[in-house]
Design an enzyme around this catalytic site. Structure first.
Site, PDB file in Angstrom:
ATOM      1  N   ILE A 131       6.946   4.750  -0.959  1.00  0.00           N
ATOM      2  CA  ILE A 131       7.481   4.813  -2.324  1.00  0.00           C
ATOM      3  C   ILE A 131       7.074   6.122  -2.976  1.00  0.00           C
ATOM      4  O   ILE A 131       5.876   6.445  -3.084  1.00  0.00           O
ATOM      5  CB  ILE A 131       6.964   3.639  -3.174  1.00  0.00           C
ATOM      6  CG1 ILE A 131       7.306   2.311  -2.501  1.00  0.00           C
ATOM      7  CG2 ILE A 131       7.545   3.717  -4.591  1.00  0.00           C
ATOM      8  CD1 ILE A 131       8.790   2.077  -2.262  1.00  0.00           C
ATOM      9  N   LYS A 132       8.068   6.879  -3.424  1.00  0.00           N
ATOM     10  CA  LYS A 132       7.797   8.136  -4.136  1.00  0.00           C
ATOM     11  C   LYS A 132       7.697   7.850  -5.633  1.00  0.00           C
ATOM     12  O   LYS A 132       8.618   7.267  -6.230  1.00  0.00           O
ATOM     13  CB  LYS A 132       8.930   9.138  -3.887  1.00  0.00           C
ATOM     14  CG  LYS A 132       8.557  10.332  -3.020  1.00  0.00           C
ATOM     15  CD  LYS A 132       9.670  11.350  -3.027  1.00  0.00           C
ATOM     16  CE  LYS A 132       9.288  12.579  -2.258  1.00  0.00           C
ATOM     17  NZ  LYS A 132      10.373  13.581  -2.299  1.00  0.00           N
ATOM     18  N   LEU A 133       6.568   8.251  -6.213  1.00  0.00           N
ATOM     19  CA  LEU A 133       6.348   8.076  -7.648  1.00  0.00           C
ATOM     20  C   LEU A 133       6.047   9.431  -8.269  1.00  0.00           C
ATOM     21  O   LEU A 133       5.279  10.212  -7.693  1.00  0.00           O
ATOM     22  CB  LEU A 133       5.161   7.149  -7.898  1.00  0.00           C
ATOM     23  CG  LEU A 133       5.235   5.715  -7.371  1.00  0.00           C
ATOM     24  CD1 LEU A 133       3.875   5.048  -7.462  1.00  0.00           C
ATOM     25  CD2 LEU A 133       6.286   4.925  -8.145  1.00  0.00           C
TER      26      LEU A 133
END
Ligand code: G3P
Length: 214
Positions: free
Chosen positions: A82-84
Site C-alpha cells: 500500500i502506497k501512502l
C-alpha cells in the site's frame, strides 16, 4: 540494489521480466489515470505477472478513508504493497497498517525527517523522489545519502530505501552510490542502462572482422 519498474504497461513489464532483473513494480495515481483503466484491474493484472511487491497508492487523504482503500487494495493479491503519501494522515495510516501486518510504501518523501518518521512508523519501503529534488536544484544523491545515514544510525528501522522519480541512468548510479536498497524506474530508463554506443560499435566491428575472415 534491486530494480523495480515504475509503470502500469503490462507489455513492457512482460518484456523486461525476461531479463530476470525486475523484482517488483510501483504504480501511482498518475500512471493509473493514464491507463484509462480501473485501478483494481490494473493492479490485479500486474500482480498476476510479477511475484514481487506491487505498490498501489490510495487516493484518500484522511486516515480512516485511507485504511478502507488500503484494505480493498490489499485483498487484490498477496503481493500488494500500500502506497501512502508522507502526510500526517498517511503516517497514522502507516502505523495502523503496520500493526495489521499490511506492507506500506511511504511515498512522496522529500526530506530525511519524513523518511525517519516512515521508518519509525514501520513502513516496509520509503520512496524518496530524487528526480523531483533535482528538479528543484537540490542534490538528489545527497538526499538519498542522508536517508541512508539516518536509517543506518537506527538499528530498529528495517525500512528499505526505494529510490523513485528516477529520470535517467545517472540517477540510477547516484541511487546505487547512495546505498538505496531498490530503484524504481520507467521501462525506458531501464533499457537505457544497458545501452552504450561503444558496445554497439565494438560488436559491429567484431562481427565485421569475423565475417571478413570466413
Ligand atoms: O511513482 C513514483 C515516482 O517514481 C514518480 O516519479 O517521474 O512522477 O517524479 P515522477
Amino acid at each position: 540494489m534491486k530494480f523495480f519498474l515504475d509503470t502500469v504497461d503490462i507489455d513492457a513489464i512482460t518484456a523486461l521480466l525476461e531479463t530476470g532483473l525486475i523484482e517488483g513494480v510501483t504504480t501511482n495515481p498518475t500512471l493509473i489515470a493514464q491507463s484509462r483503466r480501473p485501478q483494481h484491474e490494473v493492479v490485479r493484472d500486474i500482480c498476476a505477472l510479477v511475484s514481487g511487491p506491487v505498490s498501489a497508492e490510495v487516493i484518500a487523504t484522511e486516515c480512516e478513508e485511507m485504511l478502507k482503500e488500503a484494505h480493498d487494495l490489499a485483498h487484490i493479491a498477496s503481493n500488494v504493497v500500500i502506497k501512502l503519501p508522507m502526510t500526517f494522515e498517511g503516517l497514522k495510516a502507516c502505523h495502523r497498517l503496520h500493526q495489521e501486518g499490511i506492507p506500506v510504501n511511504a511515498t512522496l518523501c522529500f526530506s530525511p525527517l519524513q523518511a525517519l518518521l516512515a521508518g519509525r512508523a514501520g513502513a516496509m519501503y520509503v520512496s524518496p523522489f530524487m528526480g523531483r529534488i533535482d528538479d528543484c536544484g537540490q542534490d538528489g544523491q545527497a538526499f538519498l545519502e542522508s536517508i541512508r545515514d539516518v536509517y543506518d544510525n537506527d538499528p530498529t528501522i528495517e525500512t528499505q530505501i526505494l529510490a523513485a522519480s528516477v529520470r535517467n541512468p545517472k540517477h540510477v548510479l547516484e541511487a546505487a552510490y547512495a546505498g538505496a536498497d531498490i530503484v524504481t524506474l520507467s521501462p525506458t530508463v531501464f533499457r537505457a542502462l544497458c545501452t552504450h554506443p561503444l558496445t554497439d560499435k565494438g560488436l559491429e566491428q567484431f562481427l565485421k572482422d569475423w565475417h571478413s575472415a570466413q
